[in-house]
Design a protein around this motif. Structure first.
Motif, mmCIF file in Angstrom:
data_model
loop_
_atom_site.group_PDB
_atom_site.id
_atom_site.type_symbol
_atom_site.label_atom_id
_atom_site.label_comp_id
_atom_site.label_asym_id
_atom_site.label_seq_id
_atom_site.Cartn_x
_atom_site.Cartn_y
_atom_site.Cartn_z
ATOM 1 N N LEU A 64 0.867 -1.300 0.136
ATOM 2 C CA LEU A 64 0.176 -0.034 -0.055
ATOM 3 C C LEU A 64 0.762 1.264 -0.060
ATOM 4 N N ALA A 65 1.875 1.016 0.744
ATOM 5 C CA ALA A 65 2.801 2.439 0.908
ATOM 6 C C ALA A 65 3.287 2.477 -0.472
ATOM 7 N N ARG A 66 3.745 1.543 -1.230
ATOM 8 C CA ARG A 66 4.354 1.723 -2.576
ATOM 9 C C ARG A 66 3.230 2.232 -3.569
ATOM 10 N N TYR A 67 2.267 1.766 -3.567
ATOM 11 C CA TYR A 67 0.997 2.327 -4.073
ATOM 12 C C TYR A 67 0.662 3.824 -4.122
ATOM 13 N N HIS A 68 0.692 4.111 -2.824
ATOM 14 C CA HIS A 68 0.613 5.681 -2.499
ATOM 15 C C HIS A 68 1.669 6.438 -2.827
ATOM 16 N N ALA A 69 2.796 5.985 -2.804
ATOM 17 C CA ALA A 69 4.014 6.551 -3.167
ATOM 18 C C ALA A 69 4.036 6.920 -4.527
ATOM 19 N N ILE A 70 3.634 6.067 -5.361
ATOM 20 C CA ILE A 70 3.657 6.377 -6.816
ATOM 21 C C ILE A 70 2.863 7.300 -7.310
ATOM 22 N N PHE A 71 1.433 7.329 -6.484
ATOM 23 C CA PHE A 71 0.686 8.551 -6.833
ATOM 24 C C PHE A 71 1.154 9.831 -6.352
ATOM 25 N N TYR A 72 1.802 9.816 -5.282
ATOM 26 C CA TYR A 72 2.502 11.137 -4.855
ATOM 27 C C TYR A 72 3.619 11.639 -5.624
ATOM 28 N N GLY A 73 4.117 10.644 -6.313
ATOM 29 C CA GLY A 73 5.090 10.946 -7.070
ATOM 30 C C GLY A 73 4.718 11.618 -8.513
ATOM 31 N N HIS A 111 5.322 3.709 6.745
ATOM 32 C CA HIS A 111 5.817 5.029 6.416
ATOM 33 C C HIS A 111 6.988 4.972 6.054
ATOM 34 N N ALA A 112 8.069 4.011 6.453
ATOM 35 C CA ALA A 112 9.216 3.903 6.094
ATOM 36 C C ALA A 112 9.236 3.298 4.494
ATOM 37 N N THR A 113 8.351 2.555 4.084
ATOM 38 C CA THR A 113 8.430 2.044 2.854
ATOM 39 C C THR A 113 8.054 3.243 1.853
ATOM 40 N N LEU A 114 7.089 3.963 2.495
ATOM 41 C CA LEU A 114 6.445 4.905 1.501
ATOM 42 C C LEU A 114 7.468 6.299 1.402
ATOM 43 N N ILE A 115 8.292 6.643 2.282
ATOM 44 C CA ILE A 115 8.949 7.702 2.085
ATOM 45 C C ILE A 115 10.223 7.240 1.500
ATOM 46 N N GLY A 116 10.843 6.132 1.544
ATOM 47 C CA GLY A 116 11.823 5.495 0.903
ATOM 48 C C GLY A 116 11.626 5.388 -0.515
ATOM 49 N N THR A 117 10.376 4.977 -1.110
ATOM 50 C CA THR A 117 9.887 4.839 -2.181
ATOM 51 C C THR A 117 9.855 5.975 -2.981
ATOM 52 N N LEU A 118 9.288 6.870 -2.305
ATOM 53 C CA LEU A 118 8.960 8.305 -3.082
ATOM 54 C C LEU A 118 10.227 8.883 -3.314
ATOM 55 N N ALA A 119 11.312 8.871 -2.339
ATOM 56 C CA ALA A 119 12.498 9.642 -2.373
ATOM 57 C C ALA A 119 13.148 8.947 -3.750
ATOM 58 N N HIS A 120 12.896 7.365 -3.923
ATOM 59 C CA HIS A 120 13.692 7.067 -4.960
ATOM 60 C C HIS A 120 12.670 7.312 -6.413
ATOM 61 N N ILE A 121 11.570 7.446 -6.313
ATOM 62 C CA ILE A 121 10.896 7.905 -7.781
ATOM 63 C C ILE A 121 11.205 9.523 -8.033
ATOM 64 N N LEU A 122 11.463 10.140 -6.954
ATOM 65 C CA LEU A 122 11.447 11.494 -7.356
ATOM 66 C C LEU A 122 13.005 11.960 -7.482
ATOM 67 N N GLY A 123 13.875 11.011 -6.893
ATOM 68 C CA GLY A 123 15.508 11.194 -7.299
ATOM 69 C C GLY A 123 15.720 12.156 -5.989
ATOM 70 N N CYS A 124 15.465 12.119 -5.000
ATOM 71 C CA CYS A 124 15.796 13.016 -3.927
ATOM 72 C C CYS A 124 16.234 12.281 -2.482
ATOM 73 N N SER A 125 16.726 12.836 -1.517
ATOM 74 C CA SER A 125 16.681 12.275 -0.198
ATOM 75 C C SER A 125 15.636 12.051 0.719
ATOM 76 N N VAL A 126 15.691 10.861 1.408
ATOM 77 C CA VAL A 126 14.414 11.185 2.414
ATOM 78 C C VAL A 126 14.131 12.318 3.296
ATOM 79 N N GLU A 127 15.530 12.910 3.473
ATOM 80 C CA GLU A 127 15.645 14.137 4.520
ATOM 81 C C GLU A 127 14.792 15.517 3.609
ATOM 82 N N GLU A 128 14.833 15.393 2.441
ATOM 83 C CA GLU A 128 13.945 16.481 1.581
ATOM 84 C C GLU A 128 12.556 16.363 1.847
ATOM 85 N N LEU A 129 11.942 15.271 2.023
ATOM 86 C CA LEU A 129 10.650 14.861 1.991
ATOM 87 C C LEU A 129 9.996 14.938 3.354
ATOM 88 N N LEU A 130 10.841 15.233 4.305
ATOM 89 C CA LEU A 130 10.550 15.108 5.725
ATOM 90 C C LEU A 130 9.566 16.184 6.154
#
Length: 434
Positions: free
Chosen positions: A170-179, A325-344
């Motif tokens: 579910l976190a990956r699914y949500h992360a894709i749509f945030y991306g 949450h850990a999966t979501l923010i890690g996946t979203l950072a990967h999708i957007l090509g940024c660091s997790v810290e930038e998304l916090l």
């Protein structure tokens, strides 16, 4: 028309003409095998008839190809279709398979280093609204059971491993749509605008309010009778429930920046698990009829209150929420090509915890009528096909007692958990911050 004849004489030729099997429109294709069977869904699906199709096609100058397909078609009874909002549901599901998921695949293909695994079954054909090979609504998917994906054996309360796998997906699914929302903002919102809201079979606002107020009162009355919760809190909770349908609408209203494209009906019934040595290791989602743009807590609260026991919530709530949450923010950072810290600042754990506190009551409102359906044997469930000929007040009254005291107890446990997370106080103050 007999379903087997309809599939062979109408549907398969329509799919071939559509190019569903990768064939060109001019290529000769011969159907060499077409076997249709009904799938007994029990309590897993209420708004569609399910057929399984074993199909063999011989393309010109090629060896025959075999397909195992899962067919989801609208019920034949027009009264039941209206009652279950199947026109809206199939519109949304067809939209997901014909526009949204191809958009996702296109988006991820541009980021070739991102391997998110499969979240969706392959769709061969989807149509809604028009006369589609003699039926108004149909979705044809790959039968994932042939690849080892199945529903969990447990019908209601899942163990930690199943919950963790489901929440990570579910976190990956949500992360894709945030991306998508960040990288393709205008296209994303144009796509979301095509989603239709459920109209509950055209029931009046008064009837809908009666329904949600009645079923939501069930745990309150149970707790009052046993004095298991502060009476002042229960009395205060009755106030927003006087206008329960408006409360539901408010809880579903998207709030930025965390609004996301939700599955909308995220529960065990719509998750296929993959197993290795008997342990769940993967999951795929289906049934997107209730997809909606809303808080991620809409998906989280329904799943975590319907499919976890009070014991699991007591022992592992923070662990499961952390997995998500850990999966979501890690996946979203990967999708957007940024660091997790930038998304916090926007996507930190505290923001999602607050989002759950603000919207978690939604899960209780849906569980207040659905949990009892999953808690009892199919023969003891509220029969929706007969209820469609009766009033929505009758339906509410039937749900209020379904599952007897055990269902009331389980719903009360959800209310007590919401209170422990300060989510009831949040409901009382919802209008002030929404």
């Amino acid at each position: 028309m007999d379903p087997s004849l309809w599939v062979e004489q109408k549907l398969v030729p329509t799919m071939i003409a559509h190019g569903s099997f990768g064939n060109s429109g001019q290529q000769r294709v011969e159907t060499t095998k077409c076997k249709v069977t009904y799938k007994e869904t029990g309590d897993d699906h209420f708004s569609a008839d399910i057929l399984l199709l074993n199909l063999e096609l011989k393309f010109e100058n090629q060896v025959p190809q075999s397909y195992s397909l899962f067919l989801k078609v609208s019920p034949e009874d027009p009264l039941y279709r209206k009652y279950m909002d199947t026109d809206v549901g199939f519109h949304n599901e067809a939209l997901m398979y014909t526009e949204v998921i191809p958009f996702v695949e296109e988006f991820l293909k541009k980021r070739q280093d991102i391997l998110l695994g499969e979240l969706f079954a392959k769709c061969y054909y989807a149509e809604s609204g028009a006369a589609c090979a003699g039926r108004s609504d149909i979705v044809v998917l790959e039968d994932m059971e042939q690849r080892g994906f199945t529903l969990s054996v447990e019908r209601l309360f899942l163990d930690y491993e199943h919950c963790a796998v489901a929440l990570r997906q579910l976190a990956r699914y949500h992360a894709i749509f945030y991306g998508l929302k960040k990288a393709e903002t205008s296209r994303f919102h144009a796509m979301v605008s095509k989603i239709k809201a459920q109209n509950f079979g055209g029931a009046s606002p008064e009837d809908l309010n009666y329904f949600f107020k009645t079923v939501s009162y069930r745990a309150i009355k149970y707790l009052e009778g046993r004095q298991e919760m502060d009476q002042l809190t229960l009395d205060k909770l009755k106030v927003p429930l006087e206008n329960a349908i408006q409360l539901l609408v408010d809880l579903l209203a998207p709030r930025e920046p965390l609004a996301v494209l939700c599955h909308g009906d995220f529960c065990r019934n719509n998750i296929l698990f993959g197993y290795v040595s008997g342990k769940p290791c993967d999951a795929m989602f289906f049934d997107f009829q209730a997809v909606k743009y809303a808080s991620p807590a809409i998906d989280l609260s329904f799943f975590m209150y319907l499919n976890t026991s009070s014991e699991l919530r007591s022992q592992h709530w923070d662990d499961l929420f952390g997995e998500y949450h850990a999966t979501l923010i890690g996946t979203l950072a990967h999708i957007l090509g940024c660091s997790v810290e930038e998304l916090l600042p926007d996507y930190g754990l505290e923001a999602f915890q607050k989002e759950f506190v603000d919207h978690g009551f939604y899960g209780y409102m849906i569980c207040s009528f659905f949990l009892s359906q999953m808690l009892v044997n199919p023969e003891d469930q509220v029969d929706l096909r007969s209820m469609c000929q009766r009033s929505i007040q009758d339906l509410a009254d039937a749900y209020f007692v379904a599952g007897s005291e055990l269902a009331s107890q389980k719903l009360a446990e959800i209310l007590k958990h919401l209170a422990s997370k300060d989510a009831i106080r949040s409901v009382l103050a919802f209008k002030t911050h929404c």
